[in-house]
Design a protein around this motif. Structure first.
Motif, PDB file in Angstrom:
ATOM      1  N   UNK A  15       0.842  -1.201   0.000  1.00 12.94           N
ATOM      2  CA  UNK A  15       0.000   0.000   0.000  1.00 12.94           C
ATOM      3  C   UNK A  15       0.874   1.247   0.000  1.00 12.94           C
ATOM      4  N   UNK A  16       0.476   2.224  -0.809  1.00 14.77           N
ATOM      5  CA  UNK A  16       1.254   3.444  -1.012  1.00 14.77           C
ATOM      6  C   UNK A  16       0.377   4.657  -0.759  1.00 14.77           C
ATOM      7  N   UNK A  17       0.890   5.621  -0.001  1.00 16.06           N
ATOM      8  CA  UNK A  17       0.196   6.884   0.253  1.00 16.06           C
ATOM      9  C   UNK A  17       1.014   8.001  -0.374  1.00 16.06           C
ATOM     10  N   UNK A  18       0.344   8.918  -1.076  1.00 13.03           N
ATOM     11  CA  UNK A  18       1.010  10.014  -1.786  1.00 13.03           C
ATOM     12  C   UNK A  18       0.703  11.356  -1.136  1.00 13.03           C
ATOM     13  N   UNK A  19       1.734  12.188  -0.984  1.00 13.71           N
ATOM     14  CA  UNK A  19       1.547  13.554  -0.484  1.00 13.71           C
ATOM     15  C   UNK A  19       2.373  14.490  -1.354  1.00 13.71           C
ATOM     16  N   UNK A  20       1.695  15.401  -2.026  1.00 11.85           N
ATOM     17  CA  UNK A  20       2.370  16.393  -2.872  1.00 11.85           C
ATOM     18  C   UNK A  20       1.423  17.568  -3.055  1.00 11.85           C
ATOM     19  N   UNK A  21       1.966  18.777  -3.105  1.00  9.53           N
ATOM     20  CA  UNK A  21       1.110  19.951  -3.264  1.00  9.53           C
ATOM     21  C   UNK A  21       0.735  20.213  -4.716  1.00  9.53           C
ATOM     22  N   UNK A  22       1.222  19.399  -5.630  1.00  8.78           N
ATOM     23  CA  UNK A  22       0.850  19.518  -7.039  1.00  8.78           C
ATOM     24  C   UNK A  22      -0.040  18.345  -7.422  1.00  8.78           C
ATOM     25  N   UNK A  23      -1.289  18.629  -7.684  1.00  3.92           N
ATOM     26  CA  UNK A  23      -2.254  17.570  -7.989  1.00  3.92           C
ATOM     27  C   UNK A  23      -1.851  16.755  -9.225  1.00  3.92           C
ATOM     28  N   UNK A  24      -1.219  17.401 -10.199  1.00  6.03           N
ATOM     29  CA  UNK A  24      -0.807  16.673 -11.409  1.00  6.03           C
ATOM     30  C   UNK A  24       0.251  15.611 -11.092  1.00  6.03           C
ATOM     31  N   UNK A  25       1.122  15.884 -10.130  1.00  5.44           N
ATOM     32  CA  UNK A  25       2.130  14.900  -9.721  1.00  5.44           C
ATOM     33  C   UNK A  25       1.446  13.722  -9.038  1.00  5.44           C
ATOM     34  N   UNK A  26       0.531  14.004  -8.133  1.00 11.58           N
ATOM     35  CA  UNK A  26      -0.219  12.947  -7.457  1.00 11.58           C
ATOM     36  C   UNK A  26      -0.953  12.079  -8.477  1.00 11.58           C
ATOM     37  N   UNK A  27      -1.626  12.720  -9.424  1.00 10.55           N
ATOM     38  CA  UNK A  27      -2.385  11.979 -10.429  1.00 10.55           C
ATOM     39  C   UNK A  27      -1.488  11.073 -11.272  1.00 10.55           C
ATOM     40  N   UNK A  28      -0.320  11.569 -11.666  1.00  8.79           N
ATOM     41  CA  UNK A  28       0.606  10.779 -12.489  1.00  8.79           C
ATOM     42  C   UNK A  28       1.139   9.569 -11.712  1.00  8.79           C
ATOM     43  N   UNK A  29       1.532   9.779 -10.462  1.00  5.86           N
ATOM     44  CA  UNK A  29       2.044   8.666  -9.662  1.00  5.86           C
ATOM     45  C   UNK A  29       0.926   7.679  -9.349  1.00  5.86           C
ATOM     46  N   UNK A  30      -0.267   8.186  -9.058  1.00  7.62           N
ATOM     47  CA  UNK A  30      -1.412   7.308  -8.787  1.00  7.62           C
ATOM     48  C   UNK A  30      -1.724   6.438 -10.002  1.00  7.62           C
ATOM     49  N   UNK A  31      -1.612   7.005 -11.193  1.00  9.18           N
ATOM     50  CA  UNK A  31      -1.833   6.245 -12.417  1.00  9.18           C
ATOM     51  C   UNK A  31      -0.815   5.108 -12.534  1.00  9.18           C
ATOM     52  N   UNK A  32       0.452   5.410 -12.271  1.00 13.90           N
ATOM     53  CA  UNK A  32       1.501   4.386 -12.329  1.00 13.90           C
ATOM     54  C   UNK A  32       1.266   3.293 -11.290  1.00 13.90           C
ATOM     55  N   UNK A  33       0.857   3.673 -10.101  1.00 16.39           N
ATOM     56  CA  UNK A  33       0.562   2.695  -9.046  1.00 16.39           C
ATOM     57  C   UNK A  33      -0.588   1.789  -9.482  1.00 16.39           C
ATOM     58  N   UNK A  34      -1.601   2.371 -10.084  1.00 13.89           N
ATOM     59  CA  UNK A  34      -2.753   1.601 -10.543  1.00 13.89           C
ATOM     60  C   UNK A  34      -2.416   0.582 -11.617  1.00 13.89           C
ATOM     61  N   UNK A  35      -1.346   0.804 -12.339  1.00 15.12           N
ATOM     62  CA  UNK A  35      -0.940  -0.113 -13.398  1.00 15.12           C
ATOM     63  C   UNK A  35      -0.089  -1.279 -12.890  1.00 15.12           C
ATOM     64  N   UNK A  36       0.400  -1.171 -11.675  1.00 16.22           N
ATOM     65  CA  UNK A  36       1.262  -2.214 -11.121  1.00 16.22           C
ATOM     66  C   UNK A  36       0.420  -3.212 -10.320  1.00 16.22           C
ATOM     67  N   UNK A  37       0.551  -4.499 -10.607  1.00 21.95           N
ATOM     68  CA  UNK A  37      -0.308  -5.494  -9.952  1.00 21.95           C
ATOM     69  C   UNK A  37      -0.062  -5.691  -8.459  1.00 21.95           C
TER      70      UNK A  37
END
Length: 70
Positions: A15-37
């Protein structure tokens, strides 16, 4: 070993938790996490204050945080 301890197995999700003040960075990392099984998004926040309660509640295995947060 406590009852809430996690045992790492070949099938265990991380499980991974993301904290960043730039929503675009959070969205990009969240997308990558979602692609990893083996990764699971535990939560995300745009500030430390917003993240604290969620982090304590979800107890993620990994915290990815912008070290330059205002």
């Amino acid at each position: 070993m406590t009852t809430d301890s996690k045992l790492l197995t070949a099938e265990a999700l991380v499980s991974v938790f993301l904290v960043d003040d730039h929503r675009s960075v959070i969205d990009a990392i969240a997308l990558a996490i979602g692609l990893h099984p083996r990764l699971q998004l535990a939560g995300m926040a745009t500030s430390i204050e917003e993240a604290m309660d969620s982090i304590l509640e979800t107890r993620p295995d990994v915290l990815i945080m912008d070290i330059g947060l205002p």
